[in-house]
Scaffold this motif. Structure first.
Motif, short mmCIF file in Angstrom:
data_model
loop_
_atom_site.label_atom_id
_atom_site.label_comp_id
_atom_site.label_asym_id
_atom_site.label_seq_id
_atom_site.Cartn_x
_atom_site.Cartn_y
_atom_site.Cartn_z
N ARG A 197 0.83 -1.21 0.00
CA ARG A 197 0.00 0.00 0.00
C ARG A 197 0.87 1.26 0.00
N LEU A 198 1.92 1.26 0.79
CA LEU A 198 2.79 2.43 0.86
C LEU A 198 3.81 2.42 -0.27
N ARG A 199 4.33 1.24 -0.57
CA ARG A 199 5.35 1.14 -1.62
C ARG A 199 4.81 1.60 -2.96
N ASP A 200 3.58 1.22 -3.28
CA ASP A 200 3.02 1.51 -4.60
C ASP A 200 2.19 2.79 -4.64
N MET A 201 2.04 3.44 -3.50
CA MET A 201 1.19 4.64 -3.46
C MET A 201 1.79 5.77 -4.29
N GLU A 202 0.98 6.32 -5.18
CA GLU A 202 1.35 7.55 -5.87
C GLU A 202 0.83 8.68 -4.99
N ILE A 203 1.71 9.24 -4.20
CA ILE A 203 1.29 10.10 -3.10
C ILE A 203 0.49 11.30 -3.58
N GLN A 204 0.96 11.97 -4.60
CA GLN A 204 0.27 13.17 -5.05
C GLN A 204 -1.14 12.85 -5.53
N SER A 205 -1.29 11.74 -6.25
CA SER A 205 -2.62 11.36 -6.74
C SER A 205 -3.56 11.02 -5.59
N SER A 206 -3.02 10.31 -4.58
CA SER A 206 -3.84 9.95 -3.42
C SER A 206 -4.30 11.19 -2.67
N LEU A 207 -3.37 12.11 -2.44
CA LEU A 207 -3.73 13.34 -1.74
C LEU A 207 -4.75 14.15 -2.52
N GLN A 208 -4.60 14.17 -3.84
CA GLN A 208 -5.54 14.91 -4.68
C GLN A 208 -6.93 14.29 -4.57
N ALA A 209 -6.99 12.95 -4.54
CA ALA A 209 -8.29 12.27 -4.42
C ALA A 209 -8.95 12.56 -3.08
N ASP A 210 -8.13 12.82 -2.06
CA ASP A 210 -8.66 13.04 -0.71
C ASP A 210 -8.68 14.52 -0.33
N ARG A 211 -8.49 15.42 -1.26
CA ARG A 211 -8.37 16.83 -0.91
C ARG A 211 -9.62 17.35 -0.21
N HIS A 212 -10.79 16.78 -0.53
CA HIS A 212 -12.02 17.21 0.12
C HIS A 212 -12.09 16.76 1.58
N LEU A 213 -11.22 15.81 1.96
CA LEU A 213 -11.22 15.31 3.33
C LEU A 213 -10.21 16.01 4.22
N ILE A 214 -9.14 16.52 3.62
CA ILE A 214 -8.00 16.93 4.44
C ILE A 214 -7.82 18.44 4.54
N GLY A 215 -8.78 19.20 4.06
CA GLY A 215 -8.64 20.65 4.12
C GLY A 215 -8.53 21.18 5.54
N GLN A 216 -9.13 20.47 6.51
CA GLN A 216 -9.10 20.92 7.90
C GLN A 216 -8.09 20.13 8.74
N TRP A 217 -7.12 19.52 8.10
CA TRP A 217 -6.13 18.73 8.84
C TRP A 217 -5.38 19.60 9.84
N LYS A 218 -5.21 19.06 11.04
CA LYS A 218 -4.48 19.79 12.08
C LYS A 218 -3.15 19.09 12.33
N PHE A 219 -2.10 19.88 12.52
CA PHE A 219 -0.79 19.36 12.89
C PHE A 219 -0.47 19.84 14.30
N PRO A 220 0.14 19.01 15.13
CA PRO A 220 0.40 19.41 16.51
C PRO A 220 1.39 20.55 16.64
#
Length: 331
Positions: A135-158
């Motif tokens: 899952r991590l080895r084959d992940m195309e990170i940019q494409s995955s993040l783009q697909a989830d952009r509607h989910l992560i707009g409010q992401w909080k970092f500590p």
């Protein structure tokens, strides 16, 4: 799924619904006469949610100082020191430690904040894993993040968002941490035991790298949940057993709700529930083998997350006294 059988080798459904087991990995163990918290029993969901939002707002933005996973200590000595009383619970917990000691002789203490389930799992991954999961080895990170952009707009970092407060900035920061997770995991797999020990010590210093890796693991959980939810909607694909419970909850009926009501709070005002431990194990493609000490007199003492046996998935051992805080047993 027959929920009545979801017990012996898997999380307890009843306990997933008990308010006292839902949040607060950082809750203290207590002394010789520890008591279970019942703080949520008489409050409504709106009050609990409001309190959690307030706690998220007041989380310190500075990083912790010092190591977040201690050097190993003798497991039975730790048990005797921490549980000195002869209460029913103390006797039960000490019995659990004796059972664990039949296989493991030592224990590494994990910092008791709301990241501890993720931290203990990541520690075991970097210490023991022998392969980078597909899952991590084959992940195309940019494409995955783009697909989830509607989910992560409010992401909080500590530690705050180093790039910007926009969705694009969040995506860029998560990209950095996902790359780092892939690099560190690959390096650990390819290292000698001595090199691996150094790598692990360098990561778990309570600095931004450690928290970034934990957030990357959290994103893997969100991505995996999105994939599983898509399969559920197709109704023709096999999904892991825990999926039905994960998305049956009113608070996580969709990936968006799962993130908003659960994952976004992990590390801030709450930890992982048991069904989310299943999602964590599934996301990193390892079974979490958890010794639940307060269940020492039951068949749930040794629980796997997820419960399904995967032929090529190794186990990562963890230990908990209360399903809130997790430490690491060491052979």
């Amino acid at each position: 799924m027959d929920t009545s059988s979801y017990s012996q080798d898997s999380p307890s459904l009843a306990e997933d619904r008990e308010p006292g087991l839902r949040r607060g990995e950082g809750a203290s163990r207590g002394s010789a006469t520890p008591e279970d918290s019942d703080e949520d029993l008489y409050r409504g969901a709106e009050d609990i949610e409001e309190e959690r939002k307030n706690r998220d707002k007041t989380v310190v933005s500075r990083l912790w100082e010092g190591v977040s996973v201690s050097a190993s200590v003798d497991l039975l000595s730790y048990s005797d020191r921490e549980w000195r009383g002869n209460t029913t619970k103390s006797v039960l917990i000490k019995k659990g430690y004796r059972l664990v000691a039949q296989r493991f002789g030592r224990l590494c203490k994990v910092r008791g904040d709301n990241y501890c389930a993720l931290r203990a799992t990541l520690f075991q991954i970097l210490s023991q894993s022998q392969r980078l999961p597909p899952r991590l080895r084959d992940m195309e990170i940019q494409s995955s993040l783009q697909a989830d952009r509607h989910l992560i707009g409010q992401w909080k970092f500590p530690f705050g968002n180093r790039k910007s407060s926009t969705t694009q900035g969040t995506m860029a920061q998560l990209h950095v941490y996902l790359d780092l997770l892939r690099d560190r995991w690959t390096a650990a797999v390819q290292s000698s035991p001595a090199e691996r020990e150094v790598l692990v010590q360098q990561v778990f210093q309570g600095q931004e790298e450690e928290f970034g890796l934990l957030e990357a693991v959290k994103y893997l959980m969100l991505r995996t949940a999105s994939e599983i939810h898509g399969l559920l909607e197709m109704e023709t694909q096999e999904v892991p057993d825990f999926s039905w419970l994960l998305f049956a909850r009113d608070s996580s009926s969709s990936p968006q709700a799962l993130f908003r009501n659960h994952l976004s709070h992990v590390g801030f005002s709450g930890g992982l529930e048991q069904v989310e431990m299943c999602l964590l194990g599934f996301s990193v493609e390892h079974r979490l083998q958890v010794y639940r000490l307060y269940k020492a007199d039951s068949q749930e003492f040794l629980t796997y997350y997820p419960s399904e046996q995967k032929a090529d998935w190794p186990c990562l051992p963890l230990i908990t006294e209360d399903d809130r805080h997790y430490n690491v047993p060491v052979e």
